[in-house]
Design a protein around this motif. Sequence first.
Motif, PDB file in Angstrom:
ATOM      1  N   THR A  37      48.412  46.723  44.867  1.00  0.00           N
ATOM      2  CA  THR A  37      48.371  47.693  45.965  1.00  0.00           C
ATOM      3  C   THR A  37      47.473  47.235  47.110  1.00  0.00           C
ATOM      4  O   THR A  37      47.186  48.009  48.034  1.00  0.00           O
ATOM      5  CB  THR A  37      47.893  49.065  45.467  1.00  0.00           C
ATOM      6  N   GLY A  38      47.022  45.984  47.054  1.00  0.00           N
ATOM      7  CA  GLY A  38      46.265  45.420  48.168  1.00  0.00           C
ATOM      8  C   GLY A  38      44.775  45.639  48.133  1.00  0.00           C
ATOM      9  O   GLY A  38      44.077  45.323  49.098  1.00  0.00           O
ATOM     10  N   ARG A  39      44.258  46.154  47.012  1.00  0.00           N
ATOM     11  CA  ARG A  39      42.825  46.315  46.897  1.00  0.00           C
ATOM     12  C   ARG A  39      42.183  44.997  46.465  1.00  0.00           C
ATOM     13  O   ARG A  39      42.849  44.119  45.924  1.00  0.00           O
ATOM     14  CB  ARG A  39      42.491  47.424  45.891  1.00  0.00           C
ATOM     15  N   GLN A  40      40.888  44.847  46.710  1.00  0.00           N
ATOM     16  CA  GLN A  40      40.164  43.637  46.322  1.00  0.00           C
ATOM     17  C   GLN A  40      39.488  43.879  44.982  1.00  0.00           C
ATOM     18  O   GLN A  40      38.552  44.668  44.869  1.00  0.00           O
ATOM     19  CB  GLN A  40      39.119  43.273  47.377  1.00  0.00           C
ATOM     20  N   LEU A  41      39.958  43.182  43.967  1.00  0.00           N
ATOM     21  CA  LEU A  41      39.403  43.329  42.627  1.00  0.00           C
ATOM     22  C   LEU A  41      38.125  42.495  42.539  1.00  0.00           C
ATOM     23  O   LEU A  41      38.156  41.285  42.740  1.00  0.00           O
ATOM     24  CB  LEU A  41      40.412  42.871  41.582  1.00  0.00           C
ATOM     25  N   THR A  42      36.994  43.151  42.245  1.00  0.00           N
ATOM     26  CA  THR A  42      35.718  42.447  42.222  1.00  0.00           C
ATOM     27  C   THR A  42      35.221  42.144  40.818  1.00  0.00           C
ATOM     28  O   THR A  42      34.382  41.262  40.645  1.00  0.00           O
ATOM     29  CB  THR A  42      34.638  43.257  42.967  1.00  0.00           C
ATOM     30  N   GLY A  43      35.696  42.857  39.807  1.00  0.00           N
ATOM     31  CA  GLY A  43      35.245  42.542  38.465  1.00  0.00           C
ATOM     32  C   GLY A  43      35.665  43.561  37.432  1.00  0.00           C
ATOM     33  O   GLY A  43      35.955  44.713  37.754  1.00  0.00           O
ATOM     34  N   GLY A  71      35.075  50.635  29.245  1.00  0.00           N
ATOM     35  CA  GLY A  71      35.236  49.550  30.192  1.00  0.00           C
ATOM     36  C   GLY A  71      35.088  50.047  31.612  1.00  0.00           C
ATOM     37  O   GLY A  71      35.047  51.261  31.873  1.00  0.00           O
ATOM     38  N   LEU A  72      35.012  49.112  32.546  1.00  0.00           N
ATOM     39  CA  LEU A  72      34.865  49.464  33.959  1.00  0.00           C
ATOM     40  C   LEU A  72      35.555  48.406  34.798  1.00  0.00           C
ATOM     41  O   LEU A  72      35.314  47.208  34.614  1.00  0.00           O
ATOM     42  CB  LEU A  72      33.387  49.561  34.336  1.00  0.00           C
ATOM     43  N   THR A  73      36.409  48.863  35.698  1.00  0.00           N
ATOM     44  CA  THR A  73      37.067  47.970  36.643  1.00  0.00           C
ATOM     45  C   THR A  73      36.651  48.389  38.052  1.00  0.00           C
ATOM     46  O   THR A  73      36.774  49.559  38.412  1.00  0.00           O
ATOM     47  CB  THR A  73      38.597  48.047  36.512  1.00  0.00           C
ATOM     48  N   VAL A  74      36.149  47.436  38.822  1.00  0.00           N
ATOM     49  CA  VAL A  74      35.648  47.726  40.163  1.00  0.00           C
ATOM     50  C   VAL A  74      36.531  47.012  41.176  1.00  0.00           C
ATOM     51  O   VAL A  74      36.791  45.811  41.059  1.00  0.00           O
ATOM     52  CB  VAL A  74      34.185  47.265  40.327  1.00  0.00           C
ATOM     53  N   SER A  75      37.006  47.767  42.153  1.00  0.00           N
ATOM     54  CA  SER A  75      37.801  47.190  43.236  1.00  0.00           C
ATOM     55  C   SER A  75      37.331  47.772  44.565  1.00  0.00           C
ATOM     56  O   SER A  75      36.764  48.875  44.610  1.00  0.00           O
ATOM     57  CB  SER A  75      39.297  47.470  43.026  1.00  0.00           C
ATOM     58  N   ARG A  76      37.566  47.043  45.627  1.00  0.00           N
ATOM     59  CA  ARG A  76      37.162  47.472  46.958  1.00  0.00           C
ATOM     60  C   ARG A  76      38.390  47.826  47.783  1.00  0.00           C
ATOM     61  O   ARG A  76      39.436  47.193  47.659  1.00  0.00           O
ATOM     62  CB  ARG A  76      36.361  46.376  47.657  1.00  0.00           C
ATOM     63  N   GLY A  77      38.218  48.787  48.628  1.00  0.00           N
ATOM     64  CA  GLY A  77      39.309  49.255  49.477  1.00  0.00           C
ATOM     65  C   GLY A  77      39.075  50.705  49.833  1.00  0.00           C
ATOM     66  O   GLY A  77      37.998  51.258  49.576  1.00  0.00           O
TER      67      GLY A  77
END
Length: 240
Positions: free
Chosen positions: A67-73, A82-88
Amino acid sequence: MDSLAATALPDLWDRLTGAQPDPDLWVVLATLVAALAVVVPHSLWRLSRNAITIAHEGGHGLVALLTGRQLTGIRLHSDTSGLTVSRGKPYGLGMILTAAAGYTAPSLLGLGGAALLAAGHITLLLWVATALLVVMLVMIRNAYGVLTVVLTGGAFLLVSWLAGPQVQAGFAYAVVWFLLFGGVRPPFELQAKRARGGAGDSDADQLSRLTHVPAGLWLFLFHAVSLCSLIGGGRWLLAG
């Protein structure tokens, strides 16, 4: 060397895209029972749930990228959280789809795997799963997460390269059954936590804040996806 590569690559492609024979019915049923055996008992589920967490967080990460987000970790913890962090943008369709992907990912992966197995693509399923785990490994940001993904990916790699057709088939069917059954339990666990007043920042609650749709309806969606995937995927596996 060039002639060897020219011969090997088509053979590899044929191996990936070609259909393998379906296993005997007893193998399908035995792997079904094996999957239930590691999902139903609480003591074994505490361990096997780590694999469902990989699929859960991987679902968040994959949809974030699509979806065009920036996956950071991505972080995986020993308590199976768990934890998934994305920017957008912290709102909008991309964020909604990313948040909704976690609880639905294991079941949808199981459904996709069942479709591949029903078509006889056992080797392709194993290689696709290995590739997804390798890509996910790049985004892991803690030691426990690296260990979990390496062990899981290593199992797929060993079976893909070294095992015979019957072992590959049994392993593939066991994995898909596990995803289908294992995808059903987490929404019920989330429902129980919310009934006790916990999990206030769960995926369902985040989706409720993003969409102004009650969290209970999102939880219903998680249940619907997991149960429908189990029914549909199970029929494909048993029909094969």
